[in-house]
Every structure is written in structure tokens, then in C-alpha cells.
Design a protein around this motif. Structure first.
Motif, PDB file in Angstrom:
ATOM      1  N   GLU A  97     -66.267 -14.051   6.750  1.00  0.00           N
ATOM      2  CA  GLU A  97     -65.868 -12.851   7.493  1.00  0.00           C
ATOM      3  C   GLU A  97     -67.061 -12.200   8.177  1.00  0.00           C
ATOM      4  O   GLU A  97     -66.951 -11.728   9.317  1.00  0.00           O
ATOM      5  N   GLN A  98     -68.199 -12.195   7.506  1.00  0.00           N
ATOM      6  CA  GLN A  98     -69.402 -11.592   8.096  1.00  0.00           C
ATOM      7  C   GLN A  98     -69.853 -12.376   9.314  1.00  0.00           C
ATOM      8  O   GLN A  98     -70.236 -11.805  10.335  1.00  0.00           O
ATOM      9  N   GLU A  99     -69.821 -13.700   9.226  1.00  0.00           N
ATOM     10  CA  GLU A  99     -70.246 -14.520  10.362  1.00  0.00           C
ATOM     11  C   GLU A  99     -69.308 -14.365  11.549  1.00  0.00           C
ATOM     12  O   GLU A  99     -69.720 -14.414  12.701  1.00  0.00           O
ATOM     13  N   LEU A 100     -68.017 -14.162  11.251  1.00  0.00           N
ATOM     14  CA  LEU A 100     -67.027 -14.015  12.310  1.00  0.00           C
ATOM     15  C   LEU A 100     -66.850 -12.566  12.760  1.00  0.00           C
ATOM     16  O   LEU A 100     -66.109 -12.285  13.704  1.00  0.00           O
ATOM     17  N   HIS A 101     -67.497 -11.643  12.025  1.00  0.00           N
ATOM     18  CA  HIS A 101     -67.398 -10.210  12.325  1.00  0.00           C
ATOM     19  C   HIS A 101     -65.949  -9.710  12.233  1.00  0.00           C
ATOM     20  O   HIS A 101     -65.461  -8.982  13.106  1.00  0.00           O
ATOM     21  N   VAL A 102     -65.275 -10.116  11.174  1.00  0.00           N
ATOM     22  CA  VAL A 102     -63.914  -9.626  10.932  1.00  0.00           C
ATOM     23  C   VAL A 102     -63.897  -8.780   9.666  1.00  0.00           C
ATOM     24  O   VAL A 102     -64.645  -9.041   8.722  1.00  0.00           O
ATOM     25  N   LYS A 103     -63.041  -7.776   9.676  1.00  0.00           N
ATOM     26  CA  LYS A 103     -62.918  -6.912   8.517  1.00  0.00           C
ATOM     27  C   LYS A 103     -62.030  -7.569   7.466  1.00  0.00           C
ATOM     28  O   LYS A 103     -61.051  -8.246   7.814  1.00  0.00           O
ATOM     29  N   PRO A 104     -62.343  -7.386   6.181  1.00  0.00           N
ATOM     30  CA  PRO A 104     -61.473  -7.912   5.118  1.00  0.00           C
ATOM     31  C   PRO A 104     -60.059  -7.363   5.278  1.00  0.00           C
ATOM     32  O   PRO A 104     -59.881  -6.188   5.618  1.00  0.00           O
ATOM     33  N   ARG A 105     -59.092  -8.196   5.073  1.00  0.00           N
ATOM     34  CA  ARG A 105     -57.696  -7.781   5.256  1.00  0.00           C
ATOM     35  C   ARG A 105     -57.224  -6.945   4.067  1.00  0.00           C
ATOM     36  O   ARG A 105     -57.420  -7.325   2.914  1.00  0.00           O
ATOM     37  N   LYS A 106     -56.599  -5.825   4.367  1.00  0.00           N
ATOM     38  CA  LYS A 106     -56.081  -4.962   3.311  1.00  0.00           C
ATOM     39  C   LYS A 106     -54.744  -5.500   2.816  1.00  0.00           C
ATOM     40  O   LYS A 106     -53.876  -5.861   3.606  1.00  0.00           O
ATOM     41  N   ILE A 107     -54.595  -5.577   1.507  1.00  0.00           N
ATOM     42  CA  ILE A 107     -53.311  -5.977   0.932  1.00  0.00           C
ATOM     43  C   ILE A 107     -52.985  -5.040  -0.213  1.00  0.00           C
ATOM     44  O   ILE A 107     -53.855  -4.405  -0.796  1.00  0.00           O
ATOM     45  N   THR A 108     -51.707  -4.952  -0.510  1.00  0.00           N
ATOM     46  CA  THR A 108     -51.256  -4.119  -1.624  1.00  0.00           C
ATOM     47  C   THR A 108     -50.804  -5.014  -2.767  1.00  0.00           C
ATOM     48  O   THR A 108     -50.642  -6.231  -2.592  1.00  0.00           O
ATOM     49  N   GLU A 109     -50.597  -4.402  -3.917  1.00  0.00           N
ATOM     50  CA  GLU A 109     -50.164  -5.192  -5.073  1.00  0.00           C
ATOM     51  C   GLU A 109     -48.779  -5.791  -4.860  1.00  0.00           C
ATOM     52  O   GLU A 109     -48.438  -6.812  -5.445  1.00  0.00           O
ATOM     53  N   ARG A 110     -47.981  -5.163  -4.020  1.00  0.00           N
ATOM     54  CA  ARG A 110     -46.632  -5.662  -3.772  1.00  0.00           C
ATOM     55  C   ARG A 110     -46.448  -5.941  -2.286  1.00  0.00           C
ATOM     56  O   ARG A 110     -46.580  -5.043  -1.457  1.00  0.00           O
ATOM     57  N   ILE A 111     -46.186  -7.196  -1.959  1.00  0.00           N
ATOM     58  CA  ILE A 111     -45.927  -7.576  -0.573  1.00  0.00           C
ATOM     59  C   ILE A 111     -44.416  -7.554  -0.348  1.00  0.00           C
ATOM     60  O   ILE A 111     -43.664  -8.328  -0.963  1.00  0.00           O
ATOM     61  N   GLU A 112     -43.976  -6.631   0.490  1.00  0.00           N
ATOM     62  CA  GLU A 112     -42.543  -6.429   0.695  1.00  0.00           C
ATOM     63  C   GLU A 112     -41.914  -7.615   1.444  1.00  0.00           C
ATOM     64  O   GLU A 112     -42.479  -8.126   2.416  1.00  0.00           O
TER      65      GLU A 112
END
Length: 359
Positions: A97-112
Motif C-alpha cells: 500500500e505504501q509503494e502504491l500510495h493507497v490508504k488501507p481499506r476500512k472494514i467493519t466487523e460485520r459486512i452487510e
């Protein structure tokens, strides 16, 4: 003729060739409509589409064809959320992610899940065919689809899974052999138990269930179709053959990777999505495989790597992309769908004509 059978009658198509419903953007409305317009069954991969996106895609297909087409659905499963696994995955993905300059994806405990809403869209828009993978639709859902005139196709990687599909009331079952590209459809037992080759799987399912069977996995040309029919299948489901078509939405790096690959270049991995899938081995797979058992299950890992994979495609780094492919990449071609299907039909008919002449 070889192509007049229960599958063509059930699905109201000319040829028992179903284009696999590959999710993630490969199955563009142009691809789906082109396949159906040639007399086969095009399939929209709806696994990652929200209800509004699904509506837009279905309507786009309907604007391009009056022929029957299908939508492929993922049977939802509530994943086990483990904060330790998520943290481990985030740490392993950090350097990419650092090399690609992308932010970590936010996820929740429950994926609807939007499964029910997706089904409602399919019913409302009067889609002809609905196929399922990663599980079996329950009997009530199958009855509801049947009431609206929707034909139902299930997926099985073992004989037992085929029997479960039959008990649920599906119209047709796809026998997904181990050669198939993309995610494994195994839902009963471990995926290792479902790693049965197409040639072994098809006749055993045919002998056990009373449903028409589609052969999937490694089928790329008339020879594969003819062999499948000889094994007792009444049709085929083909994915990789259409990934490299001109109408496909696959990234150009993905298409080129398949076109340049050899039969020994694919592997089964869960490092991209948390679910075993067959794709072309690359640096990401090699580097992440030692930690495979420490990663979250599907769809959590799939969410965590989503931004990374997208950016890798934008920056032309196929070594970090998920390059799903079956085991017959040498048989792929970068052609229009019309050419691909014509070659499939001509190739199959040539084999049957040759057999008839010899007899």
C-alpha cells in the motif's frame, strides 16, 4: 444435433454454452449481450454489485439483447471476524500500500449482505436465468424464482454437492472441475475435497443426479465441448475463454497474462480474497503464501486487498493483481465473442461430423 437437448430447451437458447458469471468487472453488458446474441447464454457476475449497480447492468444488457441471459449470485455467508487476523493482514499489506500510495481499506466487523435486494432486482427486471455459487439457494428461494419464470443453475465441486443442489430444486447443475479459473465453488467440506478434475467429476455427477449437468473447468474449444458431452454433460460453462475476448472488462494486464501463460503457471490461492481461487502465480502470491493461514476469511481479506489490487492495475503492476485463469490458457484468444462462439460451434460440429463419417 449435439446442441439440441434439455439445457437448450430449459434455457431457451440455441447452444448449451454458458458464459461463466465472473464478478469484478469482467462481465460487461457488452460481453453478456454479445454471448446471448450468438445463441448461447451470457451471464452477468453480480457478486460485488450493489442493488443499484446491478439494476444498471441488467438494464444495459437488456438494451443490447432480446435473448435470454443470466445473473450469477454469491450465496452469502457471515464470515468469522478475527481482529488478530485483520491486524496481521494489514501489517503484511502495508508495504504494498505504501509503494502504491493507497490508504488501507476500512472494514467493519460485520459486512452487510445485499443478497435479498439483489434477488428482488432480478425478479423485478425479469431476468431469465439465475446461477449460484459458494452455496445452494434454499428451496423457498428456488420456488420464488421459478414462480417468476427464472431458471436456476447451481454449482457443485463434488457429487454430494450436486445432490444437495438437486434436493434444493435447481434446474441445472454446473460441475466445476479443479481446472476452472477463479474462485472455487465448494461449500460442503474443505476445498481440497472439491479439487476433482472435470473428467472425473462430470460422469460421476451425471450418474448420481437426474439434472442436466454443465461441465466447467478447462473447457476452451470444440474438443472440450465434445469431450464434456461424451462424459454425459449436456452443456458447458466457460469462463477463461471469454476473459480475453474484446468485449471483456478484464484489465489489459489480466488479458495479456492469460494470453502469455502456460498450463503450469496457475495455482490455487486465498491470499487475495480469503477464499481459494485459481489464478496465474505472481509475486504477490509467492510473497503472501507463507502467511496464508494467518489471513482473514472471505470476504474480509477481499475487502482488505481491494484498493491495492485496483491501484496495481492502474500503475501497470500485474505482479500484484489477481489474475484469475483456468488451466488451459494456451487455448485463449483475443477475439470478438462472435468469433469465439463460431469457432466453438464449428469445432464441435467438425468432431461430430468426423465421428458420423467414420461410423
Amino acid at each position: 444435433m449435439w446442441y439440441k437437448n434439455e439445457v437448450t430447451q430449459t434455457l431457451n437458447c440455441d447452444y448449451p454454452i454458458i458464459q461463466a458469471g465472473m464478478a469484478g468487472g469482467v462481465t460487461t453488458p457488452e460481453l453478456v449481450a454479445a454471448v446471448s446474441n450468438e445463441g448461447a447464454i451470457g451471464t452477468l457476475g453480480a457478486g460485488y454489485l450493489n442493488p443499484d449497480e446491478l439494476t444498471e447492468k441488467i438494464e444495459a444488457v437488456q438494451n443490447r439483447t432480446q435473448k435470454p441471459f443470466g445473473v450469477n449470485m454469491f450465496i452469502p455467508k457471515t464470515p468469522r471476524y478475527c481482529s488478530k487476523q485483520v491486524a496481521r493482514s494489514r501489517k503484511l499489506l502495508q508495504s504494498y500500500e505504501q509503494e502504491l500510495h493507497v490508504k488501507p481499506r476500512k472494514i467493519t466487523e460485520r459486512i452487510e449482505s445485499t443478497f435479498e435486494e439483489q434477488i428482488n432486482k432480478i425478479l423485478k427486471l425479469k431476468v431469465s436465468v439465475c446461477s449460484f455459487t459458494f452455496g445452494v439457494p434454499d428451496k423457498e428461494l428456488v420456488k420464488e424464482l421459478h414462480k417468476s419464470g427464472v431458471k436456476v443453475i447451481g454449482t457443485a465441486t463434488t457429487v454430494e454437492e450436486a445432490v444437495i443442489n438437486e434436493q434444493a430444486g435447481v434446474d441445472i447443475v454446473t460441475a466445476q472441475g479443479s481446472e476452472a479459473g477463479g474462485h472455487r465453488g465448494t461449500f460442503h467440506g474443505s476445498y481440497e475435497q472439491g479439487m476433482i478434475g472435470t473428467m472425473s467429476l462430470v460422469p460421476q455427477i451425471v450418474d448420481e443426479v437426474g439434472l442436466p449437468v454443465l461441465a466447467a473447468g478447462g473447457v476452451m474449444d470444440g474438443r472440450g465441448i465434445s469431450a464434456s458431452i461424451m462424459l454425459g454433460a449436456q452443456g458447458v460453462q466457460m469462463g477463461t475463454a471469454f476473459v480475453t475476448s474484446l468485449e471483456s472488462g478484464a484489465k489489459e494486464q489480466h488479458k495479456q497474462a492469460i494470453l502469455q501463460a502456460k498450463e503450469c503457471d496457475t495455482t490455487i490461492t486465498s491470499v487475495f480474497s480469503g477464499k481459494p481461487a485459481r489464478g496465474i502465480e505472481n509475486d504477490f502470491i509467492k510473497q503472501m503464501t507463507p502467511y496464508q493461514n494467518e489471513l482473514p476469511e472471505y470476504p474480509i481479506q477481499n475487502e482488505l486487498t481491494k484498493n491495492l489490487r485496483k491501484e496495481a492495475a492502474k500503475r501497470n503492476k500485474p505482479e500484484w493483481m489477481s489474475l484469475w485463469s483456468g488451466q488451459s490458457p494456451r487455448l485463449s484468444g483475443n477475439k470478438h465473442v462472435s468469433e469465439i462462439i463460431k469457432e466453438l460451434i464449428d469445432g464441435t460440429e467438425m468432431i461430430y461430423s468426423s465421428r458420423a463419417h467414420k461410423s
